[in-house]
Design an enzyme around this catalytic site. Sequence first.
Site, PDB file in Angstrom:
ATOM      1  CB  ALA A 112      -1.012  -0.197   1.121  1.00 34.07           C
ATOM      2  CG  ASP A 149      -3.400  -3.613   1.055  1.00 31.85           C
ATOM      3  OD1 ASP A 149      -2.978  -4.578   1.504  1.00 31.85           O
ATOM      4  OD2 ASP A 149      -2.842  -3.196   0.084  1.00 31.85           O
ATOM      5  CE  LYS A 160      -1.716  -9.886  -1.401  1.00 34.07           C
ATOM      6  NZ  LYS A 160      -2.471  -9.360  -2.624  1.00 34.07           N
TER       7      LYS A 160
END
Length: 350
Positions: free
Chosen positions: A51, A241, A252
């Site tokens: 990110a 993220d 993830k």
Amino acid sequence: MKVFDIAPVKYLDGKMLVLDQTRLPGEEVYIEMQSKEDVFEAIYKLRVRGAPAIGVAAAYGLYVEMRDFPEEKGLAAFMQALKKAKDYLISARPTAVNLAWALNRMCGVLEAEKPQSVEAAKQRLFIEAESIRSEDEAACYAMGEYGLSLLRPGMGILTHCNAGTIATAKYGTCLAPIYLGAERGFDFHVFADETRPLLQGARLTSWELSKAGIDVTLICDNMAATVMKKGWVDAVVTGCDRMAANGDGANKIGTSGVAILAKEYGIPFYMYVPTSTIDLNTASGEAIEIEERDGEEIYKMWYEKPMAPEGIKTYNPAFDVTEAKYITAVITEKGIVRPPYRENLEKLLK
Ligand code: MRU
């Protein structure tokens, strides 16, 4: 901090360079970005990923796209083209909020300061991209210090995906305390989940940590329960993220399963979330858009021959949401946040 000096995005001698992470661990190759299309492709194909690193790449990418804009076309046309390029780059990947955050910040600064010429606007964009990069580096270092206060020498630490140096401007988010600890003699034992289907743990985390001289053991994703049950894992650390206002965190694919296992085995689960990754406009994890990728990544991409019948139906979400109730603490550059997350995240960002 003892970490090898490798940055995923650099701007050197007038060139924007991206470390092509799809070629790791075999080759360390930087590729030049010359347009918004190059940057879009690099983000979409995960040449640059993670990110914060995506945010940094997008910021420099926006500058690179605009740096040759002709002065004579004027500021209004410059701002129009800037907005178009911003919207295009934002669409490269939907889940990591740092992408939109960085691009909106780049445009916002021009809207607020209203530079008087195209040249001044270009210079301001470059300065902002440099700030986004250097602030992320400082944030990662601070997260390293806060995160290390939760760890003890000799601990076994499991991580999923790659939230290290190459996923950020430098140092990483959840790997930063491991680098800092190594420097201070903490002797951690790290377990890196391979992280199917794109193998960020195998290709990137195990490469990064072993290159820095840290003890790392690669395991398949489905081995996490075994190493936890054996008592080899004292803490789980991951990146994020996008964290919603209630503390649900997208990361993830596979992260939520690891968090659920950690709770079952009484192991703390720490999510490292720079404030640039906290999205108070998203109420809960259910509202986070999850990127879906090509199914061939699951059964073809890494193999000489397809590992499933040709044309098999697939489902390939790139991220999942770890519910706040499984997250022991959120580590940010401004401090450690504990539940209740809705109140405490808001307080932190004020
Ligand atoms: O698809 P990727 O490789 O970009 O996914 C990366 C992750 O999920 C990371 O854990 C996250 O971006 C945090 S990186 C500091």
